[in-house]
Write a protein that holds these residues in place. Sequence first.
Motif, PDB file in Angstrom:
ATOM      1  N   GLY A  62      10.777   2.591   2.711  1.00  0.00           N
ATOM      2  CA  GLY A  62      10.963   4.037   2.666  1.00  0.00           C
ATOM      3  C   GLY A  62       9.875   4.764   3.433  1.00  0.00           C
ATOM      4  O   GLY A  62       8.795   4.228   3.670  1.00  0.00           O
ATOM      5  N   GLY A  63      10.189   5.973   3.805  1.00  0.00           N
ATOM      6  CA  GLY A  63       9.258   6.789   4.581  1.00  0.00           C
ATOM      7  C   GLY A  63       8.427   7.704   3.714  1.00  0.00           C
ATOM      8  O   GLY A  63       8.422   7.611   2.490  1.00  0.00           O
ATOM      9  N   PRO A  64       7.731   8.585   4.375  1.00  0.00           N
ATOM     10  CA  PRO A  64       6.842   9.521   3.683  1.00  0.00           C
ATOM     11  C   PRO A  64       7.588  10.383   2.662  1.00  0.00           C
ATOM     12  O   PRO A  64       8.777  10.647   2.782  1.00  0.00           O
ATOM     13  CB  PRO A  64       6.301  10.380   4.817  1.00  0.00           C
ATOM     14  N   THR A  65       6.836  10.798   1.645  1.00  0.00           N
ATOM     15  CA  THR A  65       7.327  11.746   0.662  1.00  0.00           C
ATOM     16  C   THR A  65       6.284  12.858   0.544  1.00  0.00           C
ATOM     17  O   THR A  65       5.189  12.751   1.106  1.00  0.00           O
ATOM     18  CB  THR A  65       7.519  11.072  -0.721  1.00  0.00           C
ATOM     19  N   GLU A  66       6.597  13.879  -0.206  1.00  0.00           N
ATOM     20  CA  GLU A  66       5.698  15.024  -0.344  1.00  0.00           C
ATOM     21  C   GLU A  66       4.318  14.617  -0.872  1.00  0.00           C
ATOM     22  O   GLU A  66       3.300  15.147  -0.446  1.00  0.00           O
ATOM     23  CB  GLU A  66       6.346  16.040  -1.284  1.00  0.00           C
ATOM     24  N   ASP A  67       4.289  13.646  -1.780  1.00  0.00           N
ATOM     25  CA  ASP A  67       3.007  13.244  -2.371  1.00  0.00           C
ATOM     26  C   ASP A  67       2.291  12.129  -1.596  1.00  0.00           C
ATOM     27  O   ASP A  67       1.161  11.779  -1.905  1.00  0.00           O
ATOM     28  CB  ASP A  67       3.191  12.830  -3.834  1.00  0.00           C
ATOM     29  N   LYS A  68       2.923  11.572  -0.590  1.00  0.00           N
ATOM     30  CA  LYS A  68       2.297  10.604   0.316  1.00  0.00           C
ATOM     31  C   LYS A  68       2.858  10.835   1.731  1.00  0.00           C
ATOM     32  O   LYS A  68       3.599  10.026   2.278  1.00  0.00           O
ATOM     33  CB  LYS A  68       2.476   9.165  -0.157  1.00  0.00           C
ATOM     34  N   PRO A  69       2.478  11.961   2.324  1.00  0.00           N
ATOM     35  CA  PRO A  69       3.115  12.450   3.543  1.00  0.00           C
ATOM     36  C   PRO A  69       2.978  11.575   4.790  1.00  0.00           C
ATOM     37  O   PRO A  69       3.777  11.706   5.714  1.00  0.00           O
ATOM     38  CB  PRO A  69       2.472  13.813   3.776  1.00  0.00           C
ATOM     39  N   ASP A  70       2.021  10.676   4.846  1.00  0.00           N
ATOM     40  CA  ASP A  70       1.835   9.856   6.046  1.00  0.00           C
ATOM     41  C   ASP A  70       2.008   8.364   5.773  1.00  0.00           C
ATOM     42  O   ASP A  70       1.604   7.529   6.575  1.00  0.00           O
ATOM     43  CB  ASP A  70       0.434  10.091   6.626  1.00  0.00           C
ATOM     44  N   ILE A  71       2.624   8.008   4.662  1.00  0.00           N
ATOM     45  CA  ILE A  71       2.706   6.607   4.236  1.00  0.00           C
ATOM     46  C   ILE A  71       4.118   6.054   4.431  1.00  0.00           C
ATOM     47  O   ILE A  71       5.095   6.666   4.001  1.00  0.00           O
ATOM     48  CB  ILE A  71       2.312   6.481   2.743  1.00  0.00           C
ATOM     49  N   GLN A  72       4.201   4.884   5.065  1.00  0.00           N
ATOM     50  CA  GLN A  72       5.455   4.155   5.228  1.00  0.00           C
ATOM     51  C   GLN A  72       5.414   2.927   4.317  1.00  0.00           C
ATOM     52  O   GLN A  72       4.417   2.210   4.299  1.00  0.00           O
ATOM     53  CB  GLN A  72       5.608   3.666   6.674  1.00  0.00           C
ATOM     54  N   PHE A  73       6.458   2.672   3.560  1.00  0.00           N
ATOM     55  CA  PHE A  73       6.560   1.467   2.746  1.00  0.00           C
ATOM     56  C   PHE A  73       7.424   0.464   3.504  1.00  0.00           C
ATOM     57  O   PHE A  73       8.605   0.716   3.746  1.00  0.00           O
ATOM     58  CB  PHE A  73       7.196   1.784   1.392  1.00  0.00           C
ATOM     59  N   ILE A  74       6.820  -0.660   3.891  1.00  0.00           N
ATOM     60  CA  ILE A  74       7.547  -1.692   4.628  1.00  0.00           C
ATOM     61  C   ILE A  74       7.185  -3.057   4.051  1.00  0.00           C
ATOM     62  O   ILE A  74       6.078  -3.259   3.559  1.00  0.00           O
ATOM     63  CB  ILE A  74       7.234  -1.659   6.144  1.00  0.00           C
ATOM     64  N   PRO A  75       8.126  -4.016   4.134  1.00  0.00           N
ATOM     65  CA  PRO A  75       7.795  -5.378   3.688  1.00  0.00           C
ATOM     66  C   PRO A  75       6.839  -6.014   4.695  1.00  0.00           C
ATOM     67  O   PRO A  75       6.675  -5.515   5.809  1.00  0.00           O
ATOM     68  CB  PRO A  75       9.148  -6.091   3.656  1.00  0.00           C
ATOM     69  N   PRO A  76       6.211  -7.141   4.322  1.00  0.00           N
ATOM     70  CA  PRO A  76       5.304  -7.805   5.266  1.00  0.00           C
ATOM     71  C   PRO A  76       6.004  -8.083   6.591  1.00  0.00           C
ATOM     72  O   PRO A  76       7.162  -8.504   6.620  1.00  0.00           O
ATOM     73  CB  PRO A  76       4.950  -9.108   4.557  1.00  0.00           C
ATOM     74  N   GLU A  77       5.304  -7.824   7.682  1.00  0.00           N
ATOM     75  CA  GLU A  77       5.883  -8.047   9.007  1.00  0.00           C
ATOM     76  C   GLU A  77       5.584  -9.443   9.538  1.00  0.00           C
ATOM     77  O   GLU A  77       6.306  -9.962  10.368  1.00  0.00           O
ATOM     78  CB  GLU A  77       5.362  -6.989   9.978  1.00  0.00           C
ATOM     79  N   ASP A  78       4.495 -10.052   9.074  1.00  0.00           N
ATOM     80  CA  ASP A  78       4.087 -11.374   9.548  1.00  0.00           C
ATOM     81  C   ASP A  78       3.740 -12.221   8.333  1.00  0.00           C
ATOM     82  O   ASP A  78       2.772 -11.939   7.632  1.00  0.00           O
ATOM     83  CB  ASP A  78       2.876 -11.232  10.477  1.00  0.00           C
ATOM     84  N   LYS A  79       4.523 -13.268   8.093  1.00  0.00           N
ATOM     85  CA  LYS A  79       4.317 -14.078   6.893  1.00  0.00           C
ATOM     86  C   LYS A  79       2.979 -14.808   6.884  1.00  0.00           C
ATOM     87  O   LYS A  79       2.545 -15.287   5.845  1.00  0.00           O
ATOM     88  CB  LYS A  79       5.459 -15.063   6.701  1.00  0.00           C
ATOM     89  N   ASN A  80       2.313 -14.884   8.003  1.00  0.00           N
ATOM     90  CA  ASN A  80       1.028 -15.577   8.070  1.00  0.00           C
ATOM     91  C   ASN A  80      -0.171 -14.643   8.037  1.00  0.00           C
ATOM     92  O   ASN A  80      -1.303 -15.084   8.207  1.00  0.00           O
ATOM     93  CB  ASN A  80       0.990 -16.462   9.321  1.00  0.00           C
TER      94      ASN A  80
END
Length: 142
Positions: A62-80
């Motif tokens: 998910g993308g930014p919300t009002e209480d975390k305006p610059d934060i992106q929630f993403i799963p790990p991109e590199d398993k290592n």
Amino acid sequence: MSTASSNPFEDSALTTILVVSDMAKSKKFYVDVLGARIFREYGGDSLVLEFLKSWILLVTPGGPTEDKPDIQFIPPEDKNTVSHSYTIRVKDCRKSYEILRDKGVDFITPPIDRGAETRCFFRDPDSHLFEISEYRASKLNV
């Protein structure tokens, strides 16, 4: 002078948020394989689990919300590359390894004896890292 407690976390609990790419796959892994208990599901994109006297909140990206305006929630991109991992202290690492392997968990290596500790690592479906570790008091400490 304030009469309030100086502990800002009195009567609180810690929850770890893990971002997952496939909620159904992650739910099956955490509940059916690891034995977590579902506490609450909401919106199809969030799942609260009770696991080993701790809380895990699985969420989808998910993308930014009002209480975390610059934060992106993403799963790990590199398993290592790891910025967060779990260690589960067990009584018998080899036995726990066998049980989890029989349930389909893919381990990085079999248990490795490192003296006072035997440990091995596995990943969840999104590559979040888990360690199972057995600690034995050294003969010098007996």
